[in-house]
Design an enzyme around this catalytic site. Sequence first.
Site, PDB file in Angstrom:
ATOM      1  CB  CYS A 382      -0.288   3.925   7.778  1.00  0.00           C
ATOM      2  SG  CYS A 382      -1.709   4.113   6.701  1.00  0.00           S
ATOM      3  CG  HIS A 521       2.650   5.400   4.252  1.00  0.00           C
ATOM      4  ND1 HIS A 521       3.107   4.249   4.848  1.00  0.00           N
ATOM      5  CD2 HIS A 521       1.342   5.191   3.984  1.00  0.00           C
ATOM      6  CE1 HIS A 521       2.113   3.379   4.930  1.00  0.00           C
ATOM      7  NE2 HIS A 521       1.033   3.924   4.415  1.00  0.00           N
ATOM      8  CD  GLU A 523       6.683   4.993   5.085  1.00  0.00           C
ATOM      9  OE1 GLU A 523       6.372   5.891   5.875  1.00  0.00           O
ATOM     10  OE2 GLU A 523       5.955   3.996   4.845  1.00  0.00           O
TER      11      GLU A 523
END
Length: 562
Positions: A382, A521, A523
């Site tokens: 990001c 993102h 994750e």
Amino acid sequence: MSARFIFITGGVVSSLGKGLASASLGALLQARGYKVRLRKLDPYLNVDPGTMNPNQHGEVFVTDDGAETDLDLGHYERFTGVNARRSDSVTTGQIYSTLLTKERRGDYLGGTVQVIPHVTDLIKEFILKDTESEDFVLCEIGGTVGDIEGLPFLEAIRQLGYELGHGRVMYIHLTLVPYIAAAKELKTKPTQHSVKELRSIGIQPDILLCRADREIPLSERRKIALFCNIREDAVIQALDVASIYEVPKRYSEQGFDAQVLKIFGMDDHKHKPDLAKWDDILKRIQQPKGEVSVAIVGKYTGIGDAYKSLSEALDHAGIANQARVHVRWIDAAGFEKGDVAKELADADAILVPGGFGERGVGGKLAAIQYARENKKPYLGICFGMQLACIEFARNVLGIKDAASTEFGPYEDKEGKGPLVGLMTEWLRGNVLETRRHDGDLGGTMRLGAYDCEIAKGSLAAEIYGASHISERHRHRYEVNMAYREELEKAGMVFSGLSPSGHLPEIVELRNHPWFVGVQFHPELKSRPFAPHPLFASFVKAALKAEKTKGDNVVAISSKKKT
Ligand code: GLN
């Protein structure tokens, strides 16, 4: 059969791991073949945690449908693999916001609007909504019993126990049994007081989950059972473990899930859940075959919770590669250009995570430049992708004032606009989404799952093994496509774009072994049982870099001499 509801409250102190306990119970029930849904009820007044400082409240977890939620929803997803939805998280702020809109609209027909029944009714409505197809709904109540702001939630779950009856509702209370060194004893009094507090508002817990740093002797468990009016085998000890992924197994060994089923009168409590896949990841965690060190240059490095999903995703990548991933958190704000080589020389890979605001940008840019020039694996997430583009534009293309409008007003000399700026409209599927420069800060970012098309032959295509992906977003600004041609000519590749081609999603470098920036993102979607391909590949590249470390050191020291 309609869903059964399990309410999880916390007592004595906060941070006992209620989220993990809830997630673990969800996983254990799943391992017995049941369908579960987990929900979080947060008593604070913010409408969502999106505008809260991650140093104070931990990371903001984003769901596919674009809700900004508490980080516990991340644990739920990682442990159960069930995607959370907007309807799985609520705060007092949201409840009141709904309530006041209804009041202004005249929905209460001139009646006096009160905490009981109006606020509690809305809480109950939230808990019960869309649960028909679930076997179990686990609802975690944020905060600690005794907090003033938690009272309406506790009253609502008490009422549900009364309304749905005992076969459908259960209460689990998580407490602390501290060890007092001077007395050389574990103390049960705080637990007794916490349960007393719960019972004074009409809730008798069915199970006590007692956190302790050592075995709680049977005599003490008996004492707790007697004073708290709970069956002895429903006092479960929850001892500290080395990895959070051990928790389901350990709690199960103590009879946690079996007790839950027993209390609901379900006869399969005598069998064991199937935990084979948990055993498999535990083996990979406990017997690593290699290790790497990843430097994360970010802003909220004070507490691990601010980057919870990120550190979990790196652990999952460790599971994928059967390697131990050591993370070194570097505070970008205290990081000067001169420190770079010294600080990053022994890192096998470098990561700049998501972030907001200008503070620390200098340090992050220096780290990116170091990774690019020294060919260290780099993952920019990001903000880390936006800054990778800025670093490249400044130092490779020579556009000295390349920046993001997030850092302040931009003077548009070339008529292309800023390198990173606010997009005021874009397409999501067939829907036009718009943003205003003066819009609200809360809930107005590009949020949730967006599709991305990956260019054939790119590193991203190789990593994902797919050409069409969907990832979760949470950001306000975008890299400006007007610079694409220039950047690509110099060696940066825009390898992932939104389906309309307007929004850059992935960039990478051609002459670098592993340099990837992603606008989303990744994750947030990584799971221990399905490590995210980007992280798995990043750690694999780091392992490779680790093996050739000696060469790097020579290269750096020879550079210094010249
Ligand atoms: N601050 C940047 C933006 O809003 C990046 C956000 C992030 O990293 N999540 O676009």
